[in-house]
Design an enzyme around this catalytic site. Structure first.
Site, PDB file in Angstrom:
ATOM      1  N   SER A 173     -19.831  97.562  52.286  1.00  0.00           N
ATOM      2  CA  SER A 173     -19.350  98.297  51.073  1.00  0.00           C
ATOM      3  C   SER A 173     -19.998  99.471  50.831  1.00  0.00           C
ATOM      4  O   SER A 173     -19.415 100.556  49.848  1.00  0.00           O
ATOM      5  CB  SER A 173     -19.928  97.523  49.899  1.00  0.00           C
ATOM      6  OG  SER A 173     -21.364  97.434  49.720  1.00  0.00           O
ATOM      7  N   HIS A 201     -14.101  93.927  50.717  1.00  0.00           N
ATOM      8  CA  HIS A 201     -13.416  95.311  51.139  1.00  0.00           C
ATOM      9  C   HIS A 201     -12.584  95.322  52.194  1.00  0.00           C
ATOM     10  O   HIS A 201     -12.057  96.317  52.694  1.00  0.00           O
ATOM     11  CB  HIS A 201     -14.696  96.129  51.494  1.00  0.00           C
ATOM     12  CG  HIS A 201     -15.767  96.428  49.954  1.00  0.00           C
ATOM     13  ND1 HIS A 201     -15.239  97.186  49.219  1.00  0.00           N
ATOM     14  CD2 HIS A 201     -16.637  95.549  49.587  1.00  0.00           C
ATOM     15  CE1 HIS A 201     -16.212  97.320  48.180  1.00  0.00           C
ATOM     16  NE2 HIS A 201     -16.942  96.056  48.617  1.00  0.00           N
ATOM     17  N   LYS A 230     -10.379  93.756  43.989  1.00  0.00           N
ATOM     18  CA  LYS A 230     -10.521  95.204  44.939  1.00  0.00           C
ATOM     19  C   LYS A 230      -9.281  95.644  45.266  1.00  0.00           C
ATOM     20  O   LYS A 230      -8.341  96.092  44.423  1.00  0.00           O
ATOM     21  CB  LYS A 230     -11.568  95.299  46.144  1.00  0.00           C
ATOM     22  CG  LYS A 230     -13.043  94.933  45.506  1.00  0.00           C
ATOM     23  CD  LYS A 230     -13.849  95.059  46.545  1.00  0.00           C
ATOM     24  CE  LYS A 230     -15.172  95.097  46.093  1.00  0.00           C
ATOM     25  NZ  LYS A 230     -15.402  93.629  45.156  1.00  0.00           N
TER      26      LYS A 230
END
Length: 364
Positions: A173, A201, A230
């Site tokens: 990240s 991610h 996300k």
């Protein structure tokens, strides 16, 4: 309670003090902060889906779930989303969680305990670290992306433990680099281990699954954790794996059992957002390659770390950019070892906006 004020003053002196900044508009490439419109280069909303909404989802499902899923909070749309995510991750099954933190905390502490071994990458997310602590298993923190260390350690020590977990972020990240999943996948087979991959991610950015990068398909000893908050633009999390894993977590995982279920309208909206991912991802990949060439920063994702090293310099550069109209917060210890700007690009940004940001960074 004087200790709190003392520790806060220490943080201020070390340039490590944090405070909340209020955003007055929906998430997106442009946000309003304290009355000023800023270009946002700090969001994990990689595909610009966070501001999407469908009134049909709210009208059909309402705003709340009412209870945990084992009581009366288990809705048909939850199951529809789980089946869709399992299909995308190429696993047998999937289980929704209320947050990514709770997913990692629950999965790791449920699958490992005393007498077991967990090997964890040094740069893994805080939720993984806390899950390991809660498990009470023996932990080994291996050097970042060092699969050879993992293999050598297991050669010497595997027989001393019952179960073994290898846990890693797929896309890290703060650095944007990718774990050596191909090698770790082979190691887990060789040493009878379970590979736990945090795809937070990666999902919707590098593909539907990070394993696609290595032409590897998950098996029954592969556990994939991911978030909806996300690239998919909503909220919540999931754990994908085997059918028996789902059944086991439903019955044994405390962070699933003892929490209110994800609101069903969020599951509904996520299903709608998923359909928009492929086209937006094409734009994102194009921009990632453009910024990589422009900046010279090595990254395999939408995350570009601009290392400053010094906390005060990082804060100063972030403030300069803020005055110029860019939102790029400074990331400092203990989140990272070296202070930096964590720049993220999204499918909404243009090449001209990225160029403008880079000029200001180099000028600052």
């Amino acid at each position: 309670m004087d200790f709190m004020r003392k520790e806060i003053e220490e943080l201020i002196g070390k340039k490590l003090y944090r405070e909340l900044r209020e955003i007055e508009t929906p998430q997106g490439k442009r946000v309003v902060v304290e009355g000023r419109e800023l270009l946002n280069f700090s969001s994990n909303d990689y595909l610009g889906l966070a501001k999407e909404f469908d009134c049909e989802c709210l009208e059909k499902w309402g705003t709340g779930s009412g209870a945990s899923r084992l009581v009366c909070g288990n809705f048909k749309v939850h199951r529809e989303l789980e089946r869709r995510l399992a299909e995308l991750k190429k696993t047998e099954e999937c289980l929704l969680f209320s947050t990514g933190y709770m997913a990692n905390l629950g999965v790791i502490s449920t699958l490992a305990g005393k007498g077991d071994l967990i090997l964890s990458d040094r740069l893994n997310h805080a939720s993984i670290i806390d899950g390991i602590r809660l498990s009470k298993a023996e932990k080994v923190i291996y050097p970042h992306r060092d699969w050879q260390f993992v293999k050598d350690y297991l050669k010497k020590n595997r027989k001393e433990f019952n179960r073994c977990l290898i846990v890693t972020d797929s896309v890290f990240s703060m650095d944007g680099d990718i774990a050596p999943l191909n090698e770790l996948f082979q190691i887990k087979d060789e040493f009878d281990a379970v590979l736990v991959i945090d795809d937070a991610h990666a999902t919707g950015v590098v593909g539907w699954s990070s394993l696609e990068l290595f032409n590897v398909e998950p098996d029954k000893r592969t556990v994939i954790v991911g978030t909806l908050g996300k690239a998919l633009g909503t909220f919540g999390a999931f754990v994908c794996g085997s059918k028996v894993l789902r059944e086991y977590l439903i019955n044994k995982c405390r962070s699933f059992i003892f929490t209110t279920a994800l609101p069903p309208f969020i599951a509904c909206q996520t299903l709608k957002n998923i359909e928009k991912v492929p086209e937006r991802r094409k734009r994102l990949i194009k921009l990632i390659n453009f910024f990589k060439k422009l900046s010279g920063i090595e990254s395999s994702s939408a995350i570009f770390p601009y290392i400053v090293g010094d906390e005060e310099k990082a804060l100063k550069l972030s403030e300069i950019l803020l005055k110029k109209g860019f939102l790029v917060p400074a990331i400092r210890p203990p989140t990272v070892k070296e202070s930096r700007l964590r720049i993220t690009v999204t499918s909404e940004h243009s090449e001209e906006e990225v160029e403008k940001l880079w000029r200001e960074i180099k000028g600052g």
